[in-house]
Design an enzyme around this catalytic site. Structure first.
Site, PDB file in Angstrom:
ATOM      1  N   ASP A 177      26.801   3.469  -5.320  1.00  0.00           N
ATOM      2  CA  ASP A 177      27.936   4.297  -4.917  1.00  0.00           C
ATOM      3  C   ASP A 177      27.960   5.374  -5.986  1.00  0.00           C
ATOM      4  OD1 ASP A 177      30.544   5.484  -5.005  1.00  0.00           O
ATOM      5  OD2 ASP A 177      31.199   3.915  -3.631  1.00  0.00           O
ATOM      6  N   HIS A 178      27.590   6.604  -5.638  1.00  0.00           N
ATOM      7  CA  HIS A 178      27.333   7.571  -6.712  1.00  0.00           C
ATOM      8  C   HIS A 178      28.600   7.921  -7.497  1.00  0.00           C
ATOM      9  CE1 HIS A 178      28.618  10.656  -3.782  1.00  0.00           C
ATOM     10  NE2 HIS A 178      28.768  11.473  -4.789  1.00  0.00           N
ATOM     11  N   HIS A 240      33.881   5.195  -1.921  1.00  0.00           N
ATOM     12  CA  HIS A 240      34.204   5.921  -3.159  1.00  0.00           C
ATOM     13  C   HIS A 240      35.658   5.713  -3.601  1.00  0.00           C
ATOM     14  CE1 HIS A 240      30.375   7.591  -2.401  1.00  0.00           C
ATOM     15  NE2 HIS A 240      30.733   8.610  -1.646  1.00  0.00           N
TER      16      HIS A 240
HETATM   17  C1  BG6 Z   1      29.221  11.382   0.084  1.00  0.00           C
HETATM   18  C2  BG6 Z   1      29.853  11.628   1.417  1.00  0.00           C
HETATM   19  O1  BG6 Z   1      29.048  10.007  -0.146  1.00  0.00           O
HETATM   20  O2  BG6 Z   1      30.050  11.923  -0.946  1.00  0.00           O
HETATM   21  C3  BG6 Z   1      30.073  13.111   1.628  1.00  0.00           C
HETATM   22  O3  BG6 Z   1      29.014  11.116   2.436  1.00  0.00           O
HETATM   23  C4  BG6 Z   1      30.858  13.700   0.486  1.00  0.00           C
HETATM   24  O4  BG6 Z   1      30.743  13.340   2.871  1.00  0.00           O
HETATM   25  C5  BG6 Z   1      30.236  13.322  -0.847  1.00  0.00           C
HETATM   26  O5  BG6 Z   1      30.858  15.110   0.630  1.00  0.00           O
HETATM   27  C6  BG6 Z   1      31.123  13.746  -2.000  1.00  0.00           C
HETATM   28  O6  BG6 Z   1      30.448  13.567  -3.200  1.00  0.00           O
HETATM   29  P1  BG6 Z   1      30.743  14.493  -4.456  1.00  0.00           P
HETATM   30  O7  BG6 Z   1      29.907  13.905  -5.553  1.00  0.00           O
HETATM   31  O8  BG6 Z   1      30.312  15.882  -4.069  1.00  0.00           O
HETATM   32  O9  BG6 Z   1      32.196  14.411  -4.718  1.00  0.00           O
END
Ligand code: BG6
Length: 481
Positions: A177-178, A240
């Protein structure tokens, strides 16, 4: 600020889906940055695998193009590109057939660490896992990396977990989960558990409520087909926002180590109360200067939400009576993500009623401008008697720690290196994912049963009016986006 480079063991990293979007945008540029930082041992190798028939020379050219496209010039060291490319090779592999697998085996050496990044559709996970074993490629200690969407409900998540478990045990599986790789998300744990100051107040006795916002300026254009099947609940909340909620609300783990942290997060998900339908607002952006949501996803009848706001309760001793408000959406006014702890007012004010009573607010800014801000009450300067105002004790990381901090590693850089180090702390365990779906499923089922439609909101706004009302009903208001 001196950046500390933690050595890693020599590795063979195979990227399935090496010609795909994620590999080009995130994985390969991230690996290149780690390489430039001296974090790749001399004999570490990256093997690209995908269906396209091409040789290593052609793939390297694509990787160079990806690095030049997706890394800003200031973050790429052109001198390193050729040396980085020397670490890369490519094998054409058919995930659903037998072609290419013996070539892949021949390409691997017996590196200390063996890792396989499944940067492919989840429907291919099973086929890949099976062939890695059938062709005797994956060792007993191999690690695999998988990404969301990790299922679309509890049933599919369980099936995916079972598919992986047929060939790998839990200690080998790294579910990304990044958000957990974001610098300030990790800082949330440092703030909570590295200071005496906050933890004694971190409970319903002192915290009035918590707001977690992940606002995006972008819409869904380009990913419409995927997004419309998910909506904000599946795309952002189940993973997230849920992870941010867990890190904010969990009990202190005994140690900062994988299972201790993940056990505590799991307990938060399991303690979540079911959500009342009128504690959730779903929105969909309308046409403005840019196309509407339904135009972006090319589905005029779409009932998926591009915005969600909700009020949650965690049924445990620490949080009884403290609501958590979550909000996320696309095409909002600005890109802004933060976790904000609103403390209660002092139990009794010793000042005159017209001095004004103020409450402390701690905000942890994830993006942009990562930092921490604590609002404290002071006397308004000047001769006007005792009037209270609040002022920020603001720590922008970039200001406090110097310009190099603007160079914080991307979440993927950090997480891929954690895979190589064998550290699962910032990865989701199978039971966490299932618990999160177990909580999400009844909410989505309720919308479907009632035929709920999202309410419209203006692109570039802070979301639908109904979201503001959700707060007003509780005499609270959302933070500015
Ligand atoms: C992804 C979603 O996991 O996270 C996207 O699928 C979203 O819809 C993105 O835009 C948001 O990531 P970050 O790092 O740009 O906040």
């Amino acid at each position: 600020m001196v950046s500390r480079v933690i050595p890693v063991d020599p590795f063979d990293l195979v990227i399935f889906g090496a010609t795909g979007d994620l590999a080009k945008r995130k994985i390969l540029p991230g690996l290149f940055r780690r390489f430039c930082d001296g974090q790749m041992p001399p004999d570490a190798r990256i093997i690209g695998a995908a269906r396209t028939e091409q040789d290593s020379v052609a793939w390297r050219a694509q990787v160079v193009e990806a690095i030049e496209t997706f890394l800003p010039a200031a973050k790429r060291d052109p001198k390193g590109i050729a040396a980085f490319c020397d670490r890369l090779s490519y094998v054409a592999v058919d995930a659903m057939g037998d072609a290419g697998w013996t070539d892949l085996r021949a390409e691997m050496r017996d590196a200390v660490v063996q890792a396989f990044y499944f940067s492919v559709a989840p429907s291919l996970f099973g086929a890949l896992a099976e062939r890695l074993h059938h062709f005797n490629i994956a060792r007993q200690d191999a690690r695999i990396v998988v990404e969301k969407p990790f299922g679309r409900d509890l049933e599919t998540a369980r099936a995916l977990n079972a598919t992986l478990a047929a060939h790998f045990n839990e200690t080998q599986i790294y579910r990304i989960d990044h958000y957990l790789g974001k610098e300030t998300v990790q800082n949330l744990m440092a703030v909570r558990f590295g200071n005496t100051l906050f933890e004694p107040l971190w409970n319903s006795q002192y915290v009035d409520h918590v707001q977690i916002t992940v606002a995006e300026e972008v819409g869904v254009a380009g990913r419409g087909a995927y997004y419309d099947k998910s909506g904000a609940m599946r795309d952002m909340v189940q993973n997230h926002l849920m992870q941010l909620l867990c890190l904010t609300a969990m009990e202190p783990p005994a140690r900062f180590e994988p299972n201790a942290v993940r056990d505590e997060k799991l307990k938060v998900i399991r303690a979540l109360d079911p959500v009342y339908p009128d504690h959730i607002v779903r929105g969909q952006y309308k046409a403005g200067a840019k196309p509407s949501y339904v135009e972006d996803v090319e589905n005029p009848a779409s009932r998926s939400e591009s915005f969600i706001a909700m009020k949650l309760h965690i049924a445990n001793w620490r949080w009884n009576g403290t609501p958590f408000y979550l909000r996320t959406g696309k095409r909002l006014k600005a890109r802004k993500s933060e976790i904000v702890i609103h403390f209660k007012e002092t139990p009794h004010s010793i000042f005159d009623a017209d001095a004004g009573n103020r409450a402390n607010v701690l905000s942890i800014r994830l993006q942009p401008d990562e930092g921490i801000d604590l609002r404290v009450t002071i006397k308004e300067p000047g001769p006007g008697g005792m009037r209270l105002i609040d002022v920020p004790l603001d720590m922008s990381f970039a200001d406090a720690l110097g310009p190099e901090v603007a160079d914080v590693p991307d979440a993927y850089e950090r997480l891929i290196m954690d895979v190589i180090r064998g550290n699962q702390t910032l990865f989701m365990r199978g039971d966490e994912v299932e618990a999160a779906w177990g909580w999400t499923d009844p909410i989505i089922a309720g919308w479907e049963a009632r035929g709920d439609r999202p309410v419209p909101y203006d692109a570039g706004s802070t979301g639908p009016e109904e979201a503001a009302i959700l707060m007003h009903r509780d005499n609270r208001r959302w933070r500015e986006i």
